[in-house]
Design a protein around this motif. Sequence first.
Motif, PDB file in Angstrom:
ATOM      1  N   ALA A 141     -61.688 -25.262  46.711  1.00  0.00           N
ATOM      2  CA  ALA A 141     -62.215 -25.511  47.293  1.00  0.00           C
ATOM      3  C   ALA A 141     -63.765 -24.522  48.376  1.00  0.00           C
ATOM      4  O   ALA A 141     -63.196 -24.325  48.719  1.00  0.00           O
ATOM      5  N   SER A 142     -64.491 -24.501  47.692  1.00  0.00           N
ATOM      6  CA  SER A 142     -65.898 -23.627  48.043  1.00  0.00           C
ATOM      7  C   SER A 142     -66.339 -23.425  49.307  1.00  0.00           C
ATOM      8  O   SER A 142     -65.937 -24.592  49.923  1.00  0.00           O
TER       9      SER A 142
ATOM     10  N   GLU B  93     -61.506 -27.525  41.120  1.00  0.00           N
ATOM     11  CA  GLU B  93     -62.671 -27.147  41.844  1.00  0.00           C
ATOM     12  C   GLU B  93     -63.581 -28.358  40.703  1.00  0.00           C
ATOM     13  O   GLU B  93     -65.052 -28.491  41.066  1.00  0.00           O
TER      14      GLU B  93
END
Length: 552
Positions: free
Chosen positions: A371-372, A336
């Motif tokens: 990934a948010s 991330e």
Amino acid sequence: MSSGRQLTLYRNGSVYSTADPLASAMLVDGGTVAWVGSEQAAASIADSSMRIVDLDGAVVTPGFVDSHVHLSDTGLALRSLDLSAVRSATELLRAVERGAAEGAGTLYAHGWDESTWEDPALPAAGELERAVGGRRALLTRVDVHSALVSPALAAAAGLDGGAASRRDGWNGILATRGALTAARAVARPSGRQEIRALHRTALEHAASRGYVALVEQAAPQISGAEDLRLLLGAFDDAEAAGGRSLPEVFAYWGELSQSADEAREILDSIGVPVLGLAGDLNIDGSIGSHTALLLADYDDAVGQRGTAYLSPEQVGRHLAACSEVGIQGGFHVIGEGALQIALDGLALATELAGSSSVRAAGHRLEHVEMASSEAISALASYAVTVSAQPLFDAAWGGKGRLYERRVGERSMGMNPFASFAAAGVPLCFGSDSPVCELDPWASIAACLRHSSPSERISARAAFIGHTRAGWRAIRSREPLMGQLVPGAPASFAIWEVDELMVQVADERVQAWSTDPRARTPLLPALDTENAPRCLATVHRGEELYRADGFGA
């Protein structure tokens, strides 16, 4: 199954076609699908001018596209000692010792993964030296982001163990980053014929697995420009005359540019056409090797957050340059932290080149494992394609496995395929071979059985990600490629299967055999005893592969 205007009628099976979801026959005219329809209609049009192929219940599907491969490395791995089954340093040394006794020259081995060992300790340099009998040896880890290097090879590559070498990724036995690049440069085959042989080995293997196209992710630190020139110019001269056709190869070149002029200079220097300056242009490394860039420490390595190989400014200027030139840009992104660098770079590129230019370029990111929801929305806003690898989750996702050991609770929801799809992020799939097998049906099954149930997608969605979406991701100008409908290129594979059905991602809903009224094309069942077996692969009407006994 040859070039020209030969008519071939495939009948008595099943054809995966949106034009006729219940089709059981297909007529091919040279390199084009001319018709799909029922067995009854096939019987009425069959005549002596056609070659008739009895499918005998087999299913015809569009051919697969692998959106992320390394073909010379794949060929080398196929010819190397397989270390995927070893479960300790002792087993590794025994396997290497047996392998070293069988030949001479540099010993190549691939596939060890200490995350599957009860004791993850690696062998000592002296132990490896004794096992290989003093020979040069390169033993690549499964992710190919690190390798065990024998002392003889280390000496030839100039890895002396000093401070400078350690900073470059060398600790006396394990090589990463620049040290790995140096070791690979010395160890890899360099002769023209040797390199071409590796390419052919990989491409013939891919054809036997139903692939009609593969997307090579080339870069200076991986295999070099000469390898790429040989690959993209392969088999078009007298040396290859008379050989069987091979899957089509497209390529990206992972070299950084900081201006449009520099991007053009790089493109000119390669000497062969590429789709863009993208692919394995690394922002970070891999989770297995602790080099993927995180925003917080690794759970099993306090104080370590991975490695950033590029800055947001470098990323942004590269994407702006590619946008101005009108080519795809992109990067290797795992953690991330690396994704945040990519997003910051996209924001800068938008300031420099304009939103419409950035979106129109069709940039892509490889892997994007963490990934948010906010990051996923941002990717959608920039129209960035994600090229993902479902078999990563199958290999390392789930309770107690590598991802959970490395990043703990952050492993939940990694490889967020359903979230990407829901947000409208274009998604295509590859294997990253030789990291994972060239096995499209196993990759589709991995999407269905994702370790995070909320990120599972249906077999049909996964199949599109392995076929039509792969063509869209490389901006193919053939709108029907990846489909079996009249007028489409005749690019398909034929499969022996146990059963056909619709398979959904929600485990609360059973997969079902489709009611004919649903008009839903059927795919091979992936929970049966036997995996689909490729009987033939055809691309643009040219036969790439045929199993013994089929179509005789």
